[in-house]
Scaffold this motif. Structure first.
Motif: not given
Length: 202
Positions: A146-155, A159-163
């Motif tokens: 989750l940390l990786l997604i929030f730091f490296l994924t654009s807004p 949502k798609l990455s979290l899904f």
């Protein structure tokens, strides 16, 4: 193809694992050291991937600005192609570069359980059994993901990455702890290389 993959990637990696294990006498430390070792080897390639991603991010902003009032999909596609051509960037180049990484990452993932089956002491610090699942370690890896997604994924892609990541949650609680150590070390190193090493080079 399978014979080549095992002969030239998986089996040599297992041998390196066994050699490092003879030096450090700890299976968990061996996995951590090997993960960092391969991440360092792949650092130049990952830096090129990072540069391409940054270029694509800038181009996507330009595309969004140029097409925000256009509803015709054909017209949008034409503008996208034109901008990519003007910038001299191929959207498929980054995908191709990431595919180069894939065989090595898969080979390590396959090699770890086989390495653990070849040794008697398959523990991290004589505490965590690396051949068995571990709920606490699974939770730690999930939080790191989750940390990786929030730091490296654009807004807009978060949502798609979290899904997609939500489907991995059960996996973290059933795979051997040795693989969890590998995934966790990979995530932490990726955060470091993206937020410290690569940023300071741009």
């Amino acid at each position: 193809m399978k014979y080549i993959f095992y002969s030239y990637l998986v089996n040599p990696i297992i041998l390196i694992f066994l050699y490092i294990f003879q030096l450090v006498k700890d299976a968990g430390l061996t996995i951590i050291i090997m993960t960092i070792f391969f991440k360092i080897i792949l650092l130049p390639l990952n830096y090129i991937i990072y540069q391409e991603e940054e270029k694509i991010k800038k181009i996507n902003k330009k595309i969004n600005e140029s097409t925000k009032n256009i509803k015709d999909l054909v017209k949008k596609s034409e503008i996208m192609s034109k901008i990519y051509k003007e910038e001299g960037v191929s959207p498929f180049k980054n995908l191709f570069l990431q595919l180069i990484n894939l065989p090595i990452l898969i080979a390590i993932f396959i090699a770890i359980p086989q390495f653990l089956n070849k040794i008697n002491n398959h523990f991290l610090f004589n505490f965590i059994n690396l051949k068995s699942p571990n709920i606490i370690l699974g939770l730690i890896v999930f939080m790191a993901q989750l940390l990786l997604i929030f730091f490296l994924t654009s807004p807009e892609h978060r949502k798609l990455s979290l899904f997609i990541s939500s489907f991995l949650v059960p996996v973290f609680f059933i795979i051997p702890s040795g693989l969890l150590i590998y995934i966790f070390t990979t995530i932490i190193f990726t955060l470091l290389e993206r937020k410290i090493i690569f940023v300071n080079k741009i």
